[in-house]
Write an enzyme that holds these catalytic residues in place. Structure first.
Site, PDB file in Angstrom:
ATOM      1  N   PHE A 112     -20.466  -5.258  -4.671  1.00 32.36           N
ATOM      2  CA  PHE A 112     -20.654  -6.519  -3.975  1.00 32.36           C
ATOM      3  C   PHE A 112     -19.559  -7.516  -4.354  1.00 32.36           C
ATOM      4  CE2 PHE A 112     -25.019  -4.901  -3.830  1.00 32.36           C
ATOM      5  CZ  PHE A 112     -25.343  -5.167  -2.507  1.00 32.36           C
ATOM      6  N   ASP A 113     -19.087  -8.223  -3.343  1.00 30.22           N
ATOM      7  CA  ASP A 113     -18.274  -9.413  -3.588  1.00 30.22           C
ATOM      8  C   ASP A 113     -19.250 -10.578  -3.656  1.00 30.22           C
ATOM      9  OD1 ASP A 113     -16.586 -11.532  -3.643  1.00 30.22           O
ATOM     10  OD2 ASP A 113     -15.907 -11.332  -1.580  1.00 30.22           O
ATOM     11  N   LYS A 114     -19.388 -11.201  -4.823  1.00 29.85           N
ATOM     12  CA  LYS A 114     -20.448 -12.189  -5.027  1.00 29.85           C
ATOM     13  C   LYS A 114     -20.425 -13.310  -4.001  1.00 29.85           C
ATOM     14  CE  LYS A 114     -20.062 -15.611  -7.775  1.00 29.85           C
ATOM     15  NZ  LYS A 114     -20.445 -16.684  -6.835  1.00 29.85           N
TER      16      LYS A 114
END
Length: 565
Positions: free
Chosen positions: A463-465
């Protein structure tokens, strides 16, 4: 050489395909569910008008969605289009404009579709040319968006609902006769003597046959069996398009940048290099560059970035994002189908056109399997029918309500229904279409059926936060007090100061302060004076607490004074 490179790439876990192979494989794609086709062609040999003519020659009404090049498209509604020789007058007037590529006129809908080069002309020029054409008083405006397609979809759904209800009316008696009444001795004997013997057609063939053939004939004119699924996808795309504002404020400037005129226009009439005024709280009407003003723009609906982005002169902005504070003047750089939002929509539509691997497999075997199933089904019926005629099996095998022809017909139909792979061919594109549409409505873009089909192989997700695991707006999650102070008193002073600021972080701090004083429905904050906002550092003010006649010491809130997030 190409195979060596491809094998090397695939050895490290990536799938590689030659561009030439992709082009050859995707020379054309047709999606019956969305009534769209995507065609790859060589512009040196033909243009899109030739493709439109070819489609219309084989009986399909075709409309250009996108030419895949620097070509825009606009639909205009012109009152009284079909009267007299108005069509010819308008067409001649439009053809004189530079950059006009193609003109399609539908007099029944009072509709004109114009393909053009956005760098050379635009929709406002078309409206001006139409309204000034000849001696007629034509009135032109942008055609209502999606109205025609939405009406068609609703009609399709109503038609299939009606067919289903009529089929249900005939199916219920068949179910009762074949599955219920036959087990009630008194009724069953009456059916045998009064119905079966008189009509000599058995219990079931008449009504099921009518249901089957009437349904087939009604559907023969349209291959779309997924009206409701298409509706979900259309709704998802419509939600994306709703991010665009309906209107925009067009500015006319002199050579020194002074405003000569302000005009509110339909946002679809924005042309390249127009200057648009964006008010605080309004949506950005077009992709462009800021030429005047500073503000914070909430881009979370496009980029997922939770924190509003500071915008100043020469900074790019995206159409559909929200201007939090400050007035901006934006020069439009990408309009219509070139905008970022339109490209996202086009990505979703292209994903629905792309066939999943299992669908390609079903299509390939259907070429041979379907004719084979039909031949085997017919052979099954013929063998059993001839066996019955020549007494090849005991007559006790024939139910008392049937004859040998009906028994053979049942076997033939059973073979066709069970063996035919139609369910695979219909279910797969429907699942892809609905899946990509529902994903889009939740902010998840899925690039076609291949990605969906491969999803079951995923064993690790990264995931890209930013924007993925956040909610799209800043919130206070922790407060650390550097001096001995009551938290409620601290936030009372903080909120009294920050409520004078338009910064997005200030709004988050004030909202958190309200939660601390949740016992009050609409809390009143202390008065503040000498408020000052220092760009890049924070704010400061002098606070006077309620019931206290003395002004407190100057309060500074900024990176060097406050460690609150």
């Amino acid at each position: 050489m190409e195979e060596t490179i491809r094998e090397a790439i695939e050895d490290v876990g990536f799938q590689a395909t030659l561009i030439e192979d992709v082009i050859n494989e995707r020379s054309s794609q047709v999606a019956l569910e969305t009534e769209e086709a995507e065609v790859y062609y060589d512009p040196k040999i033909l243009n899109y008008s030739h493709l439109l003519e070819a489609m219309e020659d084989i009986g399909f009404q075709t409309m250009l969605i996108s030419a895949g090049e620097d070509v825009g498209k606009i639909d205009l509604k012109v009152d009284g289009l079909g009267a007299g020789n108005s069509m010819q007058i308008i067409e001649n007037s439009l053809q004189t404009l530079p950059g006009v590529q193609a003109i399609e006129i539908d007099p029944e809908l009072d509709k004109i579709s114009i393909s053009f080069k956005p760098s050379m002309t635009g929709p406002r020029k078309f409206i001006k040319a139409i309204e000034s054409a000849g001696s007629e008083n034509f009135k032109a405006l942008v055609y209502p968006q999606g109205k025609e397609k939405e009406t068609h979809r609703e009609d399709e759904i109503k038609k299939y609902r009606s067919t289903f209800l009529w089929s249900l009316v005939f199916t219920i008696p068949v179910f009762l006769i074949s599955m219920v009444f036959m087990y009630i001795p008194v009724i069953n004997s009456q059916l045998d003597t009064k119905v079966v013997n008189r009509l000599n057609v058995g219990e079931e063939p008449m009504q099921p046959t009518s249901i089957q053939f009437i349904s087939v004939l009604r559907a023969a004119g349209s291959p779309d069996f997924e009206g409701n699924g298409e509706g979900k996808t259309s709704d998802a795309i419509a939600k994306l398009m709703d991010l665009e504002p309906e209107t925009a404020i067009l500015l006319t400037l002199d050579d020194h940048g002074n405003i000569l005129n302000e005009e509110e226009i339909d946002s679809r009439l924005i042309q390249k290099n127009d200057v648009i005024k964006i008010l605080p709280g309004a949506k950005v009407a077009s992709d462009g560059l800021v030429i005047w003003g500073t503000s914070h723009v909430n881009e979370s609906m496009i980029t997922g970035e939770a924190r509003p982005v500071t915008k100043g002169v020469d900074d790019p902005v995206i159409g559909g994002t929200i201007n939090e504070n400050g007035v901006l003047r934006v020069k439009a750089t990408r309009v219509g189908s070139d905008s970022a939002l339109s490209q996202i929509v086009r990505l979703i539509e292209s994903a629905q056109l792309a066939k999943a691997p299992v669908q390609k497999f079903a299509d390939s075997i259907s070429k041979y399997f379907v004719p084979l199933v039909i031949i085997l089904s017919f052979s099954t019926w013929l063998v059993w029918y001839l066996a019955g005629v020549f007494h090849g099996y005991p007559e006790s095998w024939i139910p008392h309500s049937m004859d040998s022809f009906q028994l053979a017909l049942q076997f033939g139909i059973s073979a066709m229904v069970i063996a035919c792979p139609c369910a695979l061919g219909l279910a797969t594109p429907t699942a892809v279409m609905v899946g990509t549409g529902v994903g889009a409505s939740q902010g998840v873009l899925i690039k076609g059926g291949q990605a969906l089909e491969s999803a079951h192989k995923v064993n690790c997700i990264i995931f890209d936060k930013t924007g993925t695991l956040t909610i799209g707006k800043p919130v206070v999650v922790k407060t650390t007090l550097l001096k001995s102070m009551v938290l409620q008193d601290f936030y009372e002073l903080i909120a009294a100061t920050e409520m004078n600021s338009e910064h997005p972080l200030a709004k988050a701090i004030v909202e958190y302060a309200k939660k601390i004083r949740e016992d009050e429905e609409d809390p009143v904050w202390p008065a503040a004076r000498a408020f000052e906002s220092i760009t890049g550092y924070g704010v400061k003010a002098t606070i006077k607490k309620q019931g206290d006649n003395n002004w407190k010491q100057e309060l500074n809130i900024g990176p060097e004074y406050c460690n609150s997030s």
